[in-house]
Design a protein around this motif. Sequence first.
Motif, mmCIF file in Angstrom:
data_model
loop_
_atom_site.group_PDB
_atom_site.id
_atom_site.type_symbol
_atom_site.label_atom_id
_atom_site.label_comp_id
_atom_site.label_asym_id
_atom_site.label_seq_id
_atom_site.Cartn_x
_atom_site.Cartn_y
_atom_site.Cartn_z
ATOM 1 N N ASN A 239 -22.186 5.001 4.160
ATOM 2 C CA ASN A 239 -21.582 5.719 3.026
ATOM 3 C C ASN A 239 -20.181 6.228 3.356
ATOM 4 O OD1 ASN A 239 -21.654 6.659 0.344
ATOM 5 N ND2 ASN A 239 -22.329 8.688 0.993
ATOM 6 N N ILE A 240 -19.397 5.413 4.031
ATOM 7 C CA ILE A 240 -18.033 5.774 4.414
ATOM 8 C C ILE A 240 -17.042 4.933 3.620
ATOM 9 C CG2 ILE A 240 -16.339 5.764 6.295
ATOM 10 C CD1 ILE A 240 -18.637 6.374 8.211
ATOM 11 N N THR A 241 -16.052 5.579 3.045
ATOM 12 C CA THR A 241 -14.981 4.880 2.342
ATOM 13 C C THR A 241 -13.963 4.383 3.356
ATOM 14 O OG1 THR A 241 -15.252 6.236 0.363
ATOM 15 C CG2 THR A 241 -13.135 5.120 0.633
ATOM 16 N N THR A 242 -13.665 3.084 3.326
ATOM 17 C CA THR A 242 -12.648 2.522 4.218
ATOM 18 C C THR A 242 -11.488 1.983 3.397
ATOM 19 O OG1 THR A 242 -13.855 0.421 4.274
ATOM 20 C CG2 THR A 242 -14.218 1.947 6.096
ATOM 21 N N VAL A 243 -10.291 2.394 3.788
ATOM 22 C CA VAL A 243 -9.062 1.965 3.121
ATOM 23 C C VAL A 243 -8.148 1.374 4.180
ATOM 24 C CG1 VAL A 243 -7.091 2.691 1.728
ATOM 25 C CG2 VAL A 243 -9.314 3.822 1.428
ATOM 26 N N GLY A 244 -7.667 0.167 3.946
ATOM 27 C CA GLY A 244 -6.810 -0.493 4.913
ATOM 28 C C GLY A 244 -5.508 -0.981 4.317
ATOM 29 N N PHE A 245 -4.633 -1.443 5.188
ATOM 30 C CA PHE A 245 -3.321 -1.967 4.792
ATOM 31 C C PHE A 245 -2.535 -0.973 3.935
ATOM 32 C CE2 PHE A 245 -5.335 -6.113 5.771
ATOM 33 C CZ PHE A 245 -4.383 -6.586 6.652
ATOM 34 N N ILE A 246 -2.565 0.302 4.348
ATOM 35 C CA ILE A 246 -1.749 1.297 3.640
ATOM 36 C C ILE A 246 -0.311 1.120 4.109
ATOM 37 C CG2 ILE A 246 -1.377 3.734 3.139
ATOM 38 C CD1 ILE A 246 -4.267 4.255 3.796
ATOM 39 N N ARG A 247 0.441 0.420 3.300
ATOM 40 C CA ARG A 247 1.827 0.095 3.648
ATOM 41 C C ARG A 247 2.662 0.159 2.377
ATOM 42 N NH1 ARG A 247 0.720 -5.109 7.700
ATOM 43 N NH2 ARG A 247 -0.738 -3.994 9.066
ATOM 44 N N GLY A 248 3.752 0.924 2.455
ATOM 45 C CA GLY A 248 4.584 1.086 1.270
ATOM 46 C C GLY A 248 3.824 1.810 0.182
ATOM 47 N N THR A 249 3.651 1.149 -0.950
ATOM 48 C CA THR A 249 2.975 1.787 -2.090
ATOM 49 C C THR A 249 1.670 1.091 -2.454
ATOM 50 O OG1 THR A 249 4.268 0.428 -3.640
ATOM 51 C CG2 THR A 249 5.175 2.581 -3.037
ATOM 52 N N SER A 250 1.061 0.391 -1.502
ATOM 53 C CA SER A 250 -0.181 -0.319 -1.814
ATOM 54 C C SER A 250 -1.179 -0.181 -0.677
ATOM 55 C CB SER A 250 0.105 -1.796 -2.081
ATOM 56 O OG SER A 250 0.544 -2.443 -0.892
ATOM 57 N N PHE A 251 -2.443 -0.451 -0.995
ATOM 58 C CA PHE A 251 -3.506 -0.480 0.008
ATOM 59 C C PHE A 251 -4.711 -1.193 -0.583
ATOM 60 C CE2 PHE A 251 -3.879 3.839 -1.928
ATOM 61 C CZ PHE A 251 -5.135 3.733 -2.513
ATOM 62 N N ASN A 252 -5.705 -1.485 0.281
ATOM 63 C CA ASN A 252 -6.959 -2.118 -0.123
ATOM 64 C C ASN A 252 -8.121 -1.177 0.168
ATOM 65 O OD1 ASN A 252 -5.421 -4.437 -0.598
ATOM 66 N ND2 ASN A 252 -5.930 -5.332 1.394
ATOM 67 N N VAL A 253 -9.073 -1.094 -0.749
ATOM 68 C CA VAL A 253 -10.293 -0.314 -0.538
ATOM 69 C C VAL A 253 -11.433 -1.299 -0.294
ATOM 70 C CG1 VAL A 253 -11.818 1.470 -1.436
ATOM 71 C CG2 VAL A 253 -9.406 1.442 -2.120
ATOM 72 N N TYR A 254 -12.147 -1.142 0.837
ATOM 73 C CA TYR A 254 -13.143 -2.119 1.254
ATOM 74 C C TYR A 254 -14.584 -1.645 1.078
ATOM 75 C CZ TYR A 254 -9.151 -4.461 3.362
ATOM 76 O OH TYR A 254 -7.943 -5.089 3.559
ATOM 77 N N SER A 255 -14.793 -0.339 1.002
ATOM 78 C CA SER A 255 -16.153 0.173 0.828
ATOM 79 C C SER A 255 -16.108 1.517 0.115
ATOM 80 C CB SER A 255 -16.852 0.329 2.192
ATOM 81 O OG SER A 255 -16.174 1.277 2.997
ATOM 82 N N HIS A 256 -17.124 1.770 -0.659
ATOM 83 C CA HIS A 256 -17.279 3.023 -1.407
ATOM 84 C C HIS A 256 -15.981 3.466 -2.092
ATOM 85 C CE1 HIS A 256 -21.431 3.632 -0.275
ATOM 86 N NE2 HIS A 256 -21.106 3.214 0.942
#
Length: 266
Positions: A239-256
Amino acid sequence: MDEMMSQQRSITKYRNGRLEELEDDIVIEFALTIFINGEEFATMVCSPTHLEELVIGFLASEGAILFKDDITDFKIDQDGGFAYVKLKTKIDMDQRQYAKRVIGSCCGKSRQFYFQNDARTAKTSMMKTTIHPEQCIQLMKAMQENSHVFKNTGGVHNAALCTTSEVLIDRADIGRHNALDKLYGYSLINKISVRDKILVFSGRISSEVLLKAAKIGVGMVLSKSAPTDLAIKLANDLNITTVGFIRGTSFNVYSHPERIIDQPEV
């Protein structure tokens, strides 16, 4: 503390078509051997800063302690590279999970080591906190702006414990797991509740990093890099939210992704 993490060395640099001699900041690699109740427990390769936090966070991550108060005596001999820890309870050093070992800064062989106590020490997050996408971007920016050692050397990983609006504490180390253990140790020493806190991290979200986050107790991990497939599977399970590729003004959310909201709650 920053000056203890690097030292100047003479190097030869090639640029603009010529070789030149100059001084450069190089990160320091330090070996710290931990003794528990007089017996050798582990040798860690780390940066020589915040060593009490590192040891306490590491022992908690491995299930050797639950709270700082489980430690009755703690001494660090930094010149010798030793940490001496006395615990209230005896640890069976003959058990497989507590076999004497060396933990390298890159953790390239960490699977055998880190997966042995995970079922007992990883926590499923009950985090209720939500965050706006712009806050994710601002927290990453704030951590990177504080990363003076990385800016000077390019040789450390950075991690920060945050609320949705600010960085509470940040740590750096040559080992990515060490940086996380320092945050864990800091939270235990200062009795900081982490259930509603966010972990911001400079490196890849591997399964080991995700499990470290779960052991610390946070429910959200933000990174400028990518997660692995196993990390995403574990994040979904825990139940952990993972956010990656936080670069500039964008990112990806991979879970929750339900914790990432683009509208204020009413």
